[in-house]
Every structure is written in structure tokens, then in C-alpha cells.
Design an enzyme around this catalytic site. Structure first.
Site, PDB file in Angstrom:
ATOM      1  N   LEU A 175      10.517 -40.227  -9.880  1.00  0.00           N
ATOM      2  CA  LEU A 175      10.251 -41.169 -10.962  1.00  0.00           C
ATOM      3  C   LEU A 175      11.602 -41.582 -11.539  1.00  0.00           C
ATOM      4  O   LEU A 175      12.535 -40.783 -11.576  1.00  0.00           O
ATOM      5  CB  LEU A 175       9.395 -40.522 -12.066  1.00  0.00           C
ATOM      6  CG  LEU A 175       7.972 -40.112 -11.701  1.00  0.00           C
ATOM      7  CD1 LEU A 175       7.312 -39.424 -12.899  1.00  0.00           C
ATOM      8  CD2 LEU A 175       7.135 -41.310 -11.270  1.00  0.00           C
ATOM      9  N   ASP A 176      11.702 -42.826 -11.986  1.00  0.00           N
ATOM     10  CA  ASP A 176      12.938 -43.271 -12.618  1.00  0.00           C
ATOM     11  C   ASP A 176      13.224 -42.426 -13.852  1.00  0.00           C
ATOM     12  O   ASP A 176      12.314 -41.829 -14.446  1.00  0.00           O
ATOM     13  CB  ASP A 176      12.833 -44.744 -13.021  1.00  0.00           C
ATOM     14  CG  ASP A 176      12.649 -45.660 -11.823  1.00  0.00           C
ATOM     15  OD1 ASP A 176      13.048 -45.266 -10.718  1.00  0.00           O
ATOM     16  OD2 ASP A 176      12.100 -46.764 -12.005  1.00  0.00           O
ATOM     17  N   LYS A 177      14.478 -42.393 -14.243  1.00  0.00           N
ATOM     18  CA  LYS A 177      14.912 -41.579 -15.379  1.00  0.00           C
ATOM     19  C   LYS A 177      14.015 -41.758 -16.602  1.00  0.00           C
ATOM     20  O   LYS A 177      13.610 -40.786 -17.239  1.00  0.00           O
ATOM     21  CB  LYS A 177      16.359 -41.937 -15.737  1.00  0.00           C
ATOM     22  CG  LYS A 177      16.884 -41.240 -16.987  1.00  0.00           C
ATOM     23  CD  LYS A 177      18.295 -41.712 -17.317  1.00  0.00           C
ATOM     24  CE  LYS A 177      18.792 -41.074 -18.608  1.00  0.00           C
ATOM     25  NZ  LYS A 177      20.146 -41.553 -18.986  1.00  0.00           N
TER      26      LYS A 177
END
Length: 324
Positions: free
Chosen positions: A138-140
Site C-alpha cells: 500500500l502507498d505510504k
């Protein structure tokens, strides 16, 4: 220490005429192009049962690929006592609910303090699993559910299931603008030609499919429920921006604060202060990689998105003349 892992795949119709190393990179995205090239040159790749040791060899649809990978322990990364919100755990897998502002894997600008460092501390034996068992990212600043493999066999099965699109991932998002109905985005995604930290819709990219439906309509925004058919980098963010409806707070893809007419001070404050993409991995469903049991998990919508939805709902009530 090192270990061997057999990876299997099949050349897809869209990969006809591709180089072998490119095809392997698509089939086995957990491994770098340089590592894949090393395995090819070391006679560790078999194409329809024969050794294929030329990275530039062209592939044909339907060809069976076997890759006998040699994996090194993740000893270069440090175990760190970072709290994890563990939703489920057994001997083979664990599922976490990732908060915002937490990077999944160390990289440029984030050498530690990541999910991977936390996993090495929580489960030391996971050092034996490539990427410390991380199957998808997942993106940051995207919140929500991630599955992690605690053993090599579990990771092999999960990676295969992900490639076969047998893992279901549903997301909640709040997009800018009015969407009146759901739909499907079928648009290939690749690295942006000039902004190398961004992805973009481009014909030469990898196939990417996102399904979406309208969950709630606001005066100038829309809450969406999205399901990934593929898992490209920044896929939902890129696809929604491509539709002209970037996610609230997505600075990278055009989701900067846009204030609707007659917006009240509370809405103005929340929209201007929403500094991450309004995106949450809300549901994860898969067959357990060892037992085969069908399992499903849900993660509650985080407080910042709940607050945003409530204020948008109130704004719509306060401006009935501008409702849908």
C-alpha cells in the site's frame, strides 16, 4: 544463508513477443529485474521444460515458465519495535491494518521505520522469506489491509493467487467531483515519461483494471467503493485522475483542495488540511495459502475519512439547491 524457491507461471496473450526478462518481471513482480536477469544467466529459468538462459529471448503465449529462484535472507534490514495493528495471525500468514504515514518497504528516502522492519521484529523467522513476506504493498499514505506471508510456501501460494487475480481487494475512497454512476477503468499504466516518481495511463504500460461504484453522492465530491482486478503502482489514484476525478488530498495526481461554492468554514478547513489521498483498503478476501479456507477481513474507515464524509454530507444538506 540462502534457499531455493520454485516459481511457476504462464506467458499471457498480451506478452507475445516480449523479452523473457520483461515477462518474468511482470509474472514475478516481487523480484527486481537485475535479480531475474541473474537467474536467467545462471540457467535457473525453464521455458516449456528447456533451459532459457538468454534475457532477450522472445516468448510466446501459453508457454510454461519455471523459475528456480535462489533467495538470500533479508539480513540487510534491521528489526525495529514498530507497533503493528494485527487483524489476524496464524502460523502461515498475518493480516495488518496499516496506518497512514507508514512506508511498507525500505527504499530511497526511507531506509528504515517501515512495515518490513516491524515484521522482522514481530516475527524474526520471517527473515527467511523474500521481502519479509510482503506480498503486495500500500502507498505510504493509503490505509488499510495487507496480507503478509510468514513462510516461503505461503508466500509462493499468495503470489500465485495474486497473479491469477484470486485475491479480492476492495477500497473506500473520496473523489473530487460528481460521479453519477459506477463503471470500469481498463487503461494500461506505466512509468510517467518525464516525472519518474509518478505513474500514468499509457499504451505501452501494463494492463490495469479498476472497478468502481458510487457509495454516496455529495454536492461536489463522491464516495466510492473500488475493487482492483490488477495491482499496479498507484493504480486507483492514476485511474481516478485519468477519469478527471482525482482523490481528495492526492497531491501527486491532482487532488489538491478544490472548494465548492458557499463552502462553510469547517469544510474549508478539512479540505485544505487533508494532506493524504483519501484511500483506504477496506476489505481483503483470499483462500488461505495452506489450508485453502476462504477468509475475509474488514478494516473500519479511518477517522480522517469518516470526518471528511460527515462534513461533506452536512455541506450537501446545507446547500440543497445544488444537490444531484
Amino acid at each position: 544463508m540462502s534457499q531455493e524457491l520454485e516459481l511457476q507461471g504462464e506467458v499471457a496473450p498480451h506478452q507475445i513477443g516480449q523479452r523473457l526478462d520483461q515477462t518474468l518481471a511482470e509474472l514475478f513482480p516481487d523480484y527486481s529485474r537485475s535479480r531475474i536477469k541473474e537467474w536467467i544467466l545462471a540457467d535457473r529459468v525453464f521455458l516449456d521444460g528447456r533451459i532459457a538462459n538468454k534475457p532477450r529471448e522472445k516468448v510466446l503465449p501459453g508457454q510454461e515458465i519455471v523459475l528456480n529462484a535462489v533467495l538470500e535472507d533479508e539480513v540487510r534490514f534491521e528489526a525495529q519495535p514498530i507497533p503493528l495493528n494485527i487483524v489476524y495471525e496464524d502460523d502461515d500468514i498475518l493480516v495488518i491494518n496499516k496506518p497512514a504515514d507508514l512506508v511498507v518497504h525500505p527504499g530511497a528516502g526511507n531506509p528504515d521505520g517501515t512495515v518490513l522492519n516491524a515484521l522482522l521484529h514481530h516475527c524474526p523467522s520471517i527473515v527467511e522469506v523474500p521481502r519479509a513476506g510482503i506480498v503486495h504493498r500500500l502507498d505510504k499514505d493509503t490505509t488499510g489491509l495487507m496480507v503478509v506471508a510468514k513462510t516461503v510456501p505461503a508466500q509462493t501460494h499468495l503470489v500465485t493467487a495474486l497473479q491469477a487475480r484470486n485475491i479480492t481487494r476492495e477500497y473506500e475512497a473520496i473523489a473530487i467531483g460528481k460521479l453519477t454512476a459506477g463503471g470500469l477503468v481498463d487503461a494500461a499504466i506505466g512509468r510517467h515519461s518525464t516525472h519518474r516518481t509518478q505513474m500514468a495511463v499509457k499504451e505501452t504500460g501494463k494492463p490495469a483494471v479498476t472497478h468502481y461504484r458510487v457509495a454516496e453522492k455529495y454536492r461536489s465530491h463522491t464516495r466510492l467503493r473500488l475493487r482492483l482486478e490488477t495491482g499496479r503502482t498507484h493504480q486507483i489514484r492514476v485511474h481516478m485522475s485519468h477519469l478527471g476525478h482525482p482523490l481528495v488530498g492526492d497531491q501527486l495526481y491532482g487532488g489538491r483542495a478544490r472548494l465548492p461554492k458557499n463552502a462553510g468554514p469547517e469544510l474549508v478547513t478539512v479540505l485544505r488540511g487533508f494532506k493524504r489521498q483519501a484511500l483506504h483498503a477496506a476489505m481483503l478476501e483470499l483462500e488461505h495459502p495452506i489450508t485453502g479456507e476462504l477468509m475475509q477481513w474488514h478494516a473500519p474507515i479511518p477517522d480522517d475519512m469518516v470526518e471528511l464524509a460527515e462534513i461533506l454530507r452536512q455541506d450537501t444538506k446545507d446547500n440543497p439547491e445544488e444537490e444531484y
